[in-house]
Design a protein around this motif. Structure first.
Motif, PDB file in Angstrom:
ATOM      1  N   VAL A  80      37.765  44.413  34.036  1.00  0.00           N
ATOM      2  CA  VAL A  80      38.284  43.641  32.907  1.00  0.00           C
ATOM      3  C   VAL A  80      38.665  42.243  33.387  1.00  0.00           C
ATOM      4  O   VAL A  80      39.396  42.099  34.367  1.00  0.00           O
ATOM      5  CB  VAL A  80      39.512  44.323  32.284  1.00  0.00           C
ATOM      6  N   THR A 317      41.141  39.478  37.126  1.00  0.00           N
ATOM      7  CA  THR A 317      40.391  40.679  36.781  1.00  0.00           C
ATOM      8  C   THR A 317      41.125  41.930  37.271  1.00  0.00           C
ATOM      9  O   THR A 317      41.955  41.868  38.172  1.00  0.00           O
ATOM     10  CB  THR A 317      38.978  40.651  37.399  1.00  0.00           C
ATOM     11  N   MET A 322      39.617  50.619  29.067  1.00  0.00           N
ATOM     12  CA  MET A 322      39.729  49.608  28.011  1.00  0.00           C
ATOM     13  C   MET A 322      39.756  50.308  26.662  1.00  0.00           C
ATOM     14  O   MET A 322      38.891  51.136  26.373  1.00  0.00           O
ATOM     15  CB  MET A 322      38.549  48.639  28.080  1.00  0.00           C
ATOM     16  N   THR A 357      42.002  41.136  26.214  1.00  0.00           N
ATOM     17  CA  THR A 357      40.758  40.393  26.072  1.00  0.00           C
ATOM     18  C   THR A 357      40.278  40.500  24.638  1.00  0.00           C
ATOM     19  O   THR A 357      40.844  41.241  23.816  1.00  0.00           O
ATOM     20  CB  THR A 357      39.679  40.933  27.026  1.00  0.00           C
ATOM     21  N   LYS A 359      37.718  41.970  23.812  1.00  0.00           N
ATOM     22  CA  LYS A 359      37.049  43.261  23.681  1.00  0.00           C
ATOM     23  C   LYS A 359      38.034  44.422  23.623  1.00  0.00           C
ATOM     24  O   LYS A 359      37.633  45.557  23.402  1.00  0.00           O
ATOM     25  CB  LYS A 359      36.081  43.470  24.841  1.00  0.00           C
ATOM     26  N   GLY A 360      39.279  44.159  23.853  1.00  0.00           N
ATOM     27  CA  GLY A 360      40.269  45.218  23.825  1.00  0.00           C
ATOM     28  C   GLY A 360      41.397  44.958  24.794  1.00  0.00           C
ATOM     29  O   GLY A 360      41.551  43.857  25.328  1.00  0.00           O
ATOM     30  N   ILE A 361      42.187  46.009  25.040  1.00  0.00           N
ATOM     31  CA  ILE A 361      43.342  45.911  25.921  1.00  0.00           C
ATOM     32  C   ILE A 361      43.146  46.847  27.097  1.00  0.00           C
ATOM     33  O   ILE A 361      42.831  48.032  26.925  1.00  0.00           O
ATOM     34  CB  ILE A 361      44.635  46.274  25.164  1.00  0.00           C
ATOM     35  N   ALA A 362      43.324  46.324  28.303  1.00  0.00           N
ATOM     36  CA  ALA A 362      43.207  47.136  29.501  1.00  0.00           C
ATOM     37  C   ALA A 362      44.469  47.978  29.667  1.00  0.00           C
ATOM     38  O   ALA A 362      45.575  47.514  29.398  1.00  0.00           O
ATOM     39  CB  ALA A 362      42.988  46.253  30.716  1.00  0.00           C
TER      40      ALA A 362
END
Length: 394
Positions: A80, A317, A322, A357, A359-362
């Motif tokens: 991520v 990173t 995710m 992000t 695209k989502g959450i880590a």
């Protein structure tokens, strides 16, 4: 009368009608009786089994069918890249305000416009110098007078020195002539210094660029009278370099370091520009709880100082599961998700959130990535509830 008694009656009737039965017939009768009983028991057993399967079993199946269908996903672990979305204003990275540094005067000519590129020392505007030119001419004449007096004083001294040995000139006269010569030479130097001073003043009348760059603003017109108190007449962006002064929240600012890259998009434009964070605010505004991250950008016509822009700053990173925002719940103290446990029962799992992000959450901790996580509608579930998990897409 049941079926068994009917059979017994029939047999008894035969005995009465036909006489006593022999042993073989008796055994045959009893064998048929046992066969009938076995068949009757099997029929009862089948009927009971039917009710079990279609009665109680049907209720269990119906109960299972009534369990809610819920989308789940096994997120796995991915690399991520952290992204911080910020907004701010565009500005020149090094803005140079230029004004009149001389005694000023009336503007005769303006040589540049906003948007022009200039080099270091280039004249931007010319100020009237007619008075200063006359003063310089007078100073030049004073130099000539002083030099003539110095030559005369030197000649008088030279003649006196030749007469000293003959006794016609006293030592005191020689000293007086020497002083006269030295004073004349001093007046020459004063006249020359005065001439140079006026020349410097004339040169300072010109408004020049202190360094190479892009002219951002022009506040001067021919005929205007300017001086040291006229304020800023030109604004120049040194080397044309721009920056985005982005406002960043206190939590996100801790993740930003100088040198990380960022992608800047001016409002109203589709083009994106790659820049680099060159300075992170050392203080936090106590009212807004925000600081600034200054993103350096190369010159481009679309980057106009004073304009508004958004940026995405890369913030490192990490390798982690995710999940979309819809899968993550909060009780005000901790964040958690629902996972599918044994018997398709819902289980709560506390998690720690990581990078956010687009695209989502880590998930920094709490999940390995192999669990089946409820994607949506978690707010309507409770721990221990049975569900029908359906594979979904994040």
């Amino acid at each position: 009368m049941n079926y068994e008694s009917s059979i017994d009656s029939a047999v008894d009737g035969q005995e009465l009608a036909g006489g006593p039965l022999d042993a073989v017939e008796e055994e045959d009768r009893r064998s048929r009786k046992r066969t009938i009983l076995i068949i009757a028991g099997a029929v009862v057993l089948l009927i009971a089994l039917f009710f079990v399967l279609h009665g109680f079993g049907g209720q269990e199946a119906e109960k299972k069918d009534q369990a809610p269908r819920v989308s789940v996903v096994a997120p796995g672990a991915v690399t991520v890249e952290g992204m911080i979305n910020v907004n701010g204003s565009l500005a020149a990275r090094r803005e140079m305000p230029v004004g009149s540094v001389g005694e000023g005067g009336q503007v005769r000519q303006v040589l540049v416009e906003a948007g022009d590129w200039v080099r270091a020392g280039q004249v931007l505007a010319v100020i009237d110098r007619s008075v200063q030119v006359q003063q310089q001419a007078g100073s030049g004449a004073q130099i000539a007078v002083a030099e003539a007096d110095a030559r005369l004083a030197q000649a008088n001294l030279d003649r006196a020195l030749k007469l000293v040995d003959r006794g016609f000139i006293s030592k005191a006269d020689v000293d007086r002539l020497t002083a006269t010569r030295d004073a004349a030479n001093a007046r020459v130097r004063v006249a020359r210094a005065s001439f140079a001073q006026i020349g410097a003043q004339i040169a300072r009348l010109n408004i020049v660029a202190p360094a190479a760059g892009l002219v951002l603003e022009r506040r001067i017109e021919p005929g205007q009278v300017v001086g040291g108190g006229s304020g800023v007449l030109f604004r120049i962006a040194k080397d044309g370099e721009m920056e985005l002064k982005a406002q960043v929240g206190e939590m996100d600012l801790a993740k930003v370091t100088a040198g990380v890259s960022a992608e800047v998009t001016p409002v109203g434009g589709a083009r994106k520009f790659t820049g680099q964070v060159w300075q992170v605010s050392p203080v936090i505004d106590p009212q807004t709880r925000q600081g600034f991250a200054r993103i350096a950008l190369a010159y481009a016509p679309e980057l106009r100082p004073g304009g508004f822009a958004s940026a995405v700053i890369k913030a490192g990173t990490m390798v982690a599961p995710m999940l979309p925002d819809s899968a993550i719940l909060s009780d005000g103290q901790t964040s958690y998700v629902y996972i599918v446990g044994k018997g398709n029962k819902v289980e709560r799992r506390n998690v720690k959130l990581g990078l956010v992000t687009d695209k989502g959450i880590a998930i920094a901790s709490g999940l390995s990535g192999s669990e089946k996580v409820v994607l949506r509608a978690g707010g309507f579930l409770s721990p221990g509830e049975t569900i029908q998990p359906v594979a979904g897409k994040p």
